[in-house]
Scaffold this motif. Structure first.
Motif, PDB file in Angstrom:
ATOM      1  N   GLY A  46     -10.776 -10.641  29.886  1.00  8.16           N
ATOM      2  CA  GLY A  46      -9.327 -10.539  30.365  1.00  8.16           C
ATOM      3  C   GLY A  46      -8.868 -11.886  30.456  1.00  8.16           C
ATOM      4  N   GLN A  47      -8.175 -12.706  29.735  1.00  7.56           N
ATOM      5  CA  GLN A  47      -7.893 -13.716  29.930  1.00  7.56           C
ATOM      6  C   GLN A  47      -6.869 -14.914  29.227  1.00  7.56           C
ATOM      7  OE1 GLN A  47     -10.288 -17.818  31.197  1.00  7.56           O
ATOM      8  NE2 GLN A  47     -10.960 -17.972  29.200  1.00  7.56           N
ATOM      9  N   PRO A  48      -5.813 -14.588  29.543  1.00  7.05           N
ATOM     10  CA  PRO A  48      -4.446 -15.374  29.154  1.00  7.05           C
ATOM     11  C   PRO A  48      -5.477 -16.553  27.724  1.00  7.05           C
ATOM     12  CG  PRO A  48      -3.539 -15.153  30.707  1.00  7.05           C
ATOM     13  CD  PRO A  48      -5.063 -14.864  31.123  1.00  7.05           C
ATOM     14  N   ALA A  49      -4.083 -16.766  26.571  1.00  6.90           N
ATOM     15  CA  ALA A  49      -4.819 -17.830  25.514  1.00  6.90           C
ATOM     16  C   ALA A  49      -3.841 -19.088  25.780  1.00  6.90           C
ATOM     17  CB  ALA A  49      -4.580 -17.172  24.309  1.00  6.90           C
ATOM     18  N   ALA A  50      -2.768 -18.649  26.377  1.00  4.38           N
ATOM     19  CA  ALA A  50      -2.275 -19.668  26.256  1.00  4.38           C
ATOM     20  C   ALA A  50      -2.376 -20.283  28.081  1.00  4.38           C
ATOM     21  CB  ALA A  50      -0.303 -19.059  27.396  1.00  4.38           C
ATOM     22  N   PRO A  51      -1.703 -21.616  27.958  1.00  6.16           N
ATOM     23  CA  PRO A  51      -1.808 -22.254  29.193  1.00  6.16           C
ATOM     24  C   PRO A  51      -1.034 -22.072  30.065  1.00  6.16           C
ATOM     25  CG  PRO A  51      -0.555 -23.465  27.411  1.00  6.16           C
ATOM     26  CD  PRO A  51      -1.206 -22.122  26.687  1.00  6.16           C
ATOM     27  N   PHE A 243       0.899 -16.022  35.060  1.00  5.21           N
ATOM     28  CA  PHE A 243       0.758 -17.447  34.818  1.00  5.21           C
ATOM     29  C   PHE A 243      -0.026 -18.317  34.562  1.00  5.21           C
ATOM     30  CE2 PHE A 243       3.465 -16.299  38.782  1.00  5.21           C
ATOM     31  CZ  PHE A 243       4.289 -16.636  38.542  1.00  5.21           C
ATOM     32  N   CYS A 244      -1.149 -17.170  33.585  1.00  8.61           N
ATOM     33  CA  CYS A 244      -2.233 -18.231  32.598  1.00  8.61           C
ATOM     34  C   CYS A 244      -3.065 -19.092  33.686  1.00  8.61           C
ATOM     35  CB  CYS A 244      -1.842 -17.808  31.682  1.00  8.61           C
ATOM     36  SG  CYS A 244      -0.793 -17.581  30.489  1.00  8.61           S
ATOM     37  N   MET A 245      -3.067 -18.738  34.972  1.00 14.00           N
ATOM     38  CA  MET A 245      -3.765 -19.761  35.571  1.00 14.00           C
ATOM     39  C   MET A 245      -5.126 -19.542  36.543  1.00 14.00           C
ATOM     40  SD  MET A 245      -0.931 -21.911  38.006  1.00 14.00           S
ATOM     41  CE  MET A 245      -1.759 -22.572  38.288  1.00 14.00           C
ATOM     42  N   ASP A 290      10.439 -18.655  33.219  1.00 12.14           N
ATOM     43  CA  ASP A 290      11.211 -18.586  31.433  1.00 12.14           C
ATOM     44  C   ASP A 290      10.023 -18.504  30.874  1.00 12.14           C
ATOM     45  OD1 ASP A 290      14.051 -18.063  32.338  1.00 12.14           O
ATOM     46  OD2 ASP A 290      14.470 -20.369  31.908  1.00 12.14           O
ATOM     47  N   GLU A 291       8.736 -19.598  30.475  1.00 14.75           N
ATOM     48  CA  GLU A 291       7.584 -19.746  29.928  1.00 14.75           C
ATOM     49  C   GLU A 291       6.830 -18.747  29.697  1.00 14.75           C
ATOM     50  OE1 GLU A 291       4.972 -23.539  29.635  1.00 14.75           O
ATOM     51  OE2 GLU A 291       5.840 -23.653  30.837  1.00 14.75           O
ATOM     52  N   MET A 292       6.780 -18.179  31.486  1.00 15.27           N
ATOM     53  CA  MET A 292       5.581 -16.797  30.840  1.00 15.27           C
ATOM     54  C   MET A 292       6.307 -15.635  30.791  1.00 15.27           C
ATOM     55  SD  MET A 292       3.106 -17.952  32.266  1.00 15.27           S
ATOM     56  CE  MET A 292       3.381 -19.775  30.829  1.00 15.27           C
ATOM     57  N   GLU A 293       7.462 -15.402  31.358  1.00  7.12           N
ATOM     58  CA  GLU A 293       8.083 -14.246  30.132  1.00  7.12           C
ATOM     59  C   GLU A 293       7.961 -14.395  28.633  1.00  7.12           C
ATOM     60  OE1 GLU A 293      10.064 -11.372  31.636  1.00  7.12           O
ATOM     61  OE2 GLU A 293       8.778 -12.418  33.198  1.00  7.12           O
ATOM     62  N   ALA A 294       8.567 -15.682  27.979  1.00  7.92           N
ATOM     63  CA  ALA A 294       7.956 -15.725  26.875  1.00  7.92           C
ATOM     64  C   ALA A 294       6.792 -14.780  25.979  1.00  7.92           C
ATOM     65  CB  ALA A 294       7.812 -16.655  26.192  1.00  7.92           C
ATOM     66  N   VAL A 295       5.213 -15.705  27.193  1.00  7.90           N
ATOM     67  CA  VAL A 295       3.328 -15.066  26.385  1.00  7.90           C
ATOM     68  C   VAL A 295       4.156 -13.896  27.158  1.00  7.90           C
ATOM     69  CG1 VAL A 295       2.148 -14.886  27.489  1.00  7.90           C
ATOM     70  CG2 VAL A 295       3.064 -17.487  28.045  1.00  7.90           C
TER      71      VAL A 295
END
Length: 393
Positions: A46-51, A243-245, A290-295
């Motif tokens: 369960g890890q986001p691929a985005a930074p 937040f992909c952190m 905004d960046e996280m909403e795109a993710v």
């Protein structure tokens, strides 16, 4: 301790005898395949691929350029705690006193602090089954007794007030932990369901912990926070998912007023303070919404791909996919051993998934968890590989 050639060798303590977190074993096997030149589609972790958002990364760079990174107070940076409090006002219309907010080493650190501050050894704590494995493993290591409450479609795979009361009547419970959106199922509690369960817990004298680390990743309806219900609810959240952190290892708690000093004392002694660099980055992460909403919209597309294409590939049965980035699929028509099935799917088809027995020791033998935190291309590839695998038999 055991003797070996005259030397005393320490044996593991009984409290360390917890089950492994199987998903990490799957991840290790997938890494071995990749090291040998194989191709793996990762749907296990369960890890986001985005930074992390750019604002967070840039804040961390500035802090490093400025020099010394020292301790913070055990509670965390005052500016970060104030920013988290503002988040509750902006996202939920709830006023939270920053004095009740504790910054933690991920949600994992938050659970340890919550359990230590709320429960004594031997206390019984209810959790939904299926559920996140470290809930029960950490409770066990701390000398508490996790009580699995089986869920089903009648309650949308969440703990109902009636089920909680029934378990409490057998032997009194001291706590209940709920998650919405949930891991591994991705299901959510409607606001009224969360309120009813909290009220039932209060009436029975059961302490309430709400795991909200997947908040922000809700698709079926907006996620509700238990912070809106009462100051007596313990809230656990994290910067890892929305937040992909994940690797920054930073989260937070909203603590009942009567437990703030207890949690602070524990934090002082267990970790002193959370890594300062991560705290600085986390505060700036709120500027990357905004960046996280795109993710998030990418996850929604992945959800659409899987829910529409997996039935055509041969996996038509799964739980409501309300939020987070998980799909919990019933593979009972193919196997009664999800661990062996997942191994074959990885070794023969190159798709890494997590067997349901990691999350549910009762019925997990017929389920797989698929994480859709990757790219749309990976989702299409995974569906094709899974379909080919199922057709081969």
């Amino acid at each position: 301790m055991a003797a070996a050639q005259g030397v005393l060798v320490p044996a593991p303590s009984r409290r360390s005898e917890v089950a492994p977190f199987i998903v990490m074993d799957v991840m290790q096997r997938a890494a071995q395949i990749e090291a040998a030149g194989g191709r793996v589609v990762h749907m296990e972790v369960g890890q986001p691929a985005a930074p992390a958002p750019r604002s967070a990364r840039e804040a961390a760079r500035r802090a490093l350029d400025e020099g010394r990174i020292g301790y913070t107070t055990a509670l965390g940076l005052p500016s970060l705690r104030a920013r988290i409090a503002r988040h509750y006002r902006d996202a939920h219309g709830v006023e939270v006193d920053p004095a009740r907010i504790m910054v933690t080493t991920g949600s994992s650190g938050g659970f340890v602090l919550a359990f230590l501050s709320m429960f004594e050894p031997g206390d019984r704590v209810a959790i939904a089954n299926p559920g996140y494995p470290p809930y029960r493993h950490v409770l066990t290591a701390l000398g508490c007794e996790p009580v699995l409450i089986d869920t089903d479609a009648s309650s949308r795979w969440t703990i109902s007030p009636e089920a909680l009361a029934e378990a409490h009547a057998v032997t009194p419970l001291k706590g209940v932990l709920v998650a919405s959106p949930a891991n591994p199922t991705g299901t959510m509690m409607a606001p009224e369901a969360l309120a009813r369960l909290f009220a039932a817990a209060q009436d029975l004298g059961i302490r309430f912990i709400s795991d909200e680390i997947y908040h922000g990743l809700d698709y079926a309806f907006p996620a509700a926070t238990a912070a809106a219900l009462s100051e007596q609810a313990m809230i656990i959240n994290s910067f890892s998912k929305y937040f992909c952190m994940t690797g920054w290892r930073i989260g937070w708690m909203v603590v009942p007023p009567s437990l703030v000093r207890a949690v602070e004392r524990l934090q002082q002694n267990l970790v002193i303070s959370v890594p300062t660099l991560s705290q600085i980055a986390a505060e700036a992460a709120f500027d990357g919404a905004d960046e996280m909403e795109a993710v998030k919209h990418g996850y929604e597309e992945n959800r659409r791909i899987l829910t529409s294409e997996l039935p055509k590939a041969g996996l038509p049965e799964f739980l409501p996919v309300d939020g987070a980035f998980y799909l919990y699929a019933d593979v009972g028509r193919f196997t009664d051993d999800s661990a062996a099935f997942a191994r074959r799917l990885l070794d023969e088809a190159g798709v890494a998934t997590t067997p349901g027995v990691d999350f549910d020791p009762v019925r997990g033998h017929r389920f797989l968890r698929l994480s859709y935190a990757g790219s749309a291309a990976e989702m299409h590839e995974a569906v094709e590989r899974i379909g080919d695998f199922l057709r081969r038999g």
